[in-house]
Design an enzyme around this catalytic site. Structure first.
Site, PDB file in Angstrom:
ATOM      1  N   ASP A  14       0.804  -1.221   0.000  1.00  0.00           N
ATOM      2  CA  ASP A  14       0.000   0.000   0.000  1.00  0.00           C
ATOM      3  C   ASP A  14       0.836   1.270   0.000  1.00  0.00           C
ATOM      4  OD1 ASP A  14      -2.476  -1.131  -0.190  1.00  0.00           O
ATOM      5  OD2 ASP A  14      -2.824  -1.202   1.969  1.00  0.00           O
ATOM      6  N   ARG A  96       1.615   4.845  16.959  1.00  0.00           N
ATOM      7  CA  ARG A  96       1.237   5.909  16.017  1.00  0.00           C
ATOM      8  C   ARG A  96       1.744   7.294  16.447  1.00  0.00           C
ATOM      9  NH1 ARG A  96       0.856   1.503  14.128  1.00  0.00           N
ATOM     10  NH2 ARG A  96      -0.595   0.887  12.496  1.00  0.00           N
ATOM     11  N   ASP A 125      -6.306   3.905  13.225  1.00  0.00           N
ATOM     12  CA  ASP A 125      -4.976   4.469  12.991  1.00  0.00           C
ATOM     13  C   ASP A 125      -5.027   5.788  12.222  1.00  0.00           C
ATOM     14  OD1 ASP A 125      -3.662   2.558  14.473  1.00  0.00           O
ATOM     15  OD2 ASP A 125      -3.523   1.162  12.791  1.00  0.00           O
ATOM     16  N   SER A 176      -4.238  -8.940   8.451  1.00  0.00           N
ATOM     17  CA  SER A 176      -3.586  -7.643   8.556  1.00  0.00           C
ATOM     18  C   SER A 176      -2.914  -7.623   9.922  1.00  0.00           C
ATOM     19  CB  SER A 176      -4.633  -6.537   8.448  1.00  0.00           C
ATOM     20  OG  SER A 176      -4.067  -5.331   8.905  1.00  0.00           O
TER      21      SER A 176
HETATM   22  N1  ARG Z   1      -7.563  -2.522  16.701  1.00  0.00           N
HETATM   23  C1  ARG Z   1      -6.266  -2.190  17.121  1.00  0.00           C
HETATM   24  C2  ARG Z   1      -6.145  -0.701  17.368  1.00  0.00           C
HETATM   25  O1  ARG Z   1      -6.953   0.025  16.893  1.00  0.00           O
HETATM   26  C3  ARG Z   1      -5.205  -2.701  16.207  1.00  0.00           C
HETATM   27  C4  ARG Z   1      -5.172  -2.145  14.835  1.00  0.00           C
HETATM   28  C5  ARG Z   1      -4.026  -2.738  14.134  1.00  0.00           C
HETATM   29  N2  ARG Z   1      -3.929  -2.476  12.764  1.00  0.00           N
HETATM   30  C6  ARG Z   1      -3.758  -3.444  11.864  1.00  0.00           C
HETATM   31  N3  ARG Z   1      -3.529  -3.096  10.656  1.00  0.00           N
HETATM   32  N4  ARG Z   1      -3.792  -4.708  12.165  1.00  0.00           N
HETATM   33  O2  ARG Z   1      -5.263  -0.231  18.023  1.00  0.00           O
END
Ligand code: ARG
Length: 404
Positions: A14, A96, A125, A176
């Site tokens: 991506d 992040r 995110d 993912s």
């Molecule tokens: N749901 C979790 C959060 O919002 C993990 C997100 C992780 N992202 C991923 N691409 N697997 O912090």
């Protein structure tokens, strides 16, 4: 429209396609910024640089942010015993803001007028990237190509092939996965059925291989872990050490349906053996060292802190104010905690000690060493219950039934 932007870059499909697409569609110059936050699939610098260049980036900056993430982000999460919805130790939510801080710094260094990320419109995110960037640099634009380009994974693979962008990705990707030194977050595939038991396949840190019980001692100073079995380690190294020693017992897996900030419930699985062992041990040590009212108030604020961070509010005045409270509480949270994993997936605290403990053997014991003044309790209990007994007498008088 932005002229020059800094992109949070992983070298994956991506973000590589995003470099080319943004150049082509928006006519912007792109600088890639790749951070090492402890993900095991971090690409080698030469691979990152050549992929970024092949996609058309004018530069690619690579930063090792592991110690920074541990010492300036995970430390606060430990003080706050941070678990979103009582379970998830904020793995992705903690990395992040680290990335945001570097994106903004690089945007300034390159004189860019925007930052970009490769998040979709459905997750948390994007919220963390955008709210975080605007907290540090309200003048910068934030662009999200993946949210607007409308390509499926297959389309992206075709786009990459067509434009000579070298990627090592298949047209189908089952899970993912987002990883950093605090743990791994896994979503998609079979996991999207909340009734289906999580598949074994995507786990790496918690595959059970330990054949004997694992016991170790974690030492804390002012609320932060500093040593394992007497060996002093940097926080990043200590987390890695615990992942390595406790992970093979199978401890640290989570299977949860969580509430995303964008209003979607999602089923996700996590593996965070080191993070959860540290939080369990730390909060146990607090049981020993914190005064009762402080302890109870802290528990209430911990929930709020975890929500804030999950919701992308790392750089916010409430977060800073809560941190000030937590830091104040940690002055005497110093001592050792013994943890033991006997059965697969189970870790228990089996001992704790501290020179600053509020546990007083003389007060607690029922044997001859007892120093507690038993006679004081009579008056204390009578006055403690005075309001209740007055109420009970009045009730009895009103109802015509005598109470004794
Ligand atoms: N749901 C979790 C959060 O919002 C993990 C997100 C992780 N992202 C991923 N691409 N697997 O912090």
């Amino acid at each position: 429209m932005a002229k020059k932007l800094v992109l949070a870059y992983s070298g994956g499909l991506d973000t590589s396609v995003a470099v080319h697409w943004m150049r082509e569609q928006w006519g912007v110059e792109v600088i890639c910024v790749a951070l090492n936050v402890g993900q095991s699939d971090m690409l080698e610098p030469d691979v990152l640089k050549s992929r970024a260049a092949a996609a058309g980036a004018i530069d690619c900056v690579i930063i090792d942010a592991r110690d920074e993430m541990a010492e300036e982000f995970c430390n606060y999460a430990i003080w706050a015993n941070a678990k979103y919805e009582g379970k998830y130790p904020l793995v992705s939510a903690l990395s992040r803001p680290v990335i945001v801080r570097h994106l903004v710094a690089q945007a300034r260094a390159f004189g860019a007028d925007a930052v970009a990320h490769g998040c979709t419109g459905k997750g948390n995110d994007q919220v963390r990237f955008e709210v975080g960037t605007h907290a540090l640099a309200p003048d910068l634009e934030v662009l999200a190509p993946v949210r607007v380009w409308g390509m499926t994974r297959e389309d992206s693979v075709e786009y990459a092939e067509k434009h000579g962008i070298p990627i090592a990705a298949s047209k189908t990707k089952i899970y993912s996965i987002d990883e950093n030194l605090w743990g791994r977050a896994i979503e998609c595939g079979d996991i999207e059925d909340p009734w289906a038991a999580p598949p074994e396949e995507p786990y790496t840190l918690t595959k059970v291989s330990a054949t004997a019980p694992v016991e170790l001692t974690i030492s804390f100073e002012q609320g932060l872990p500093v040593a394992v079995d007497g060996q002093r380690l940097s926080l990043a190294a200590l987390i890695a050490e615990l992942n390595q020693r406790i992970g093979p017992t199978g401890f640290g897996r989570l299977d949860m349906v969580e509430n995303r900030r964008v209003g979607i419930k999602s089923r996700e699985v996590y593996e965070c053996p080191g993070a959860l062992a540290i939080i369990n041990a730390h909060s146990d040590l607090e049981d020993l060292c914190l005064e009762r009212d402080v302890h109870h108030e802290k528990a209430r604020l911990e929930t709020r802190w975890a929500e804030l961070i999950y919701d992308g509010m790392w750089f916010s005045p409430l977060k800073e104010a809560l941190d000030a409270f937590f830091i104040e509480t940690q002055r005497h949270v110093t001592g050792d905690v013994r943890v033991r994993a006997e059965a697969p997936g189970v870790l228990r605290v089996v001992g704790r000690r501290s020179a600053t403990a509020l546990y007083d053997y003389g007060l607690a014991t029922y044997d001859a060493a007892d120093t507690f003044r038993h006679q004081d309790s009579e008056g204390f209990v009578r006055i403690w219950g005075l309001g209740i007994s007055t109420w009970a007498h009045r009730q009895g008088a009103k109802n015509g039934t005598a109470r004794s």
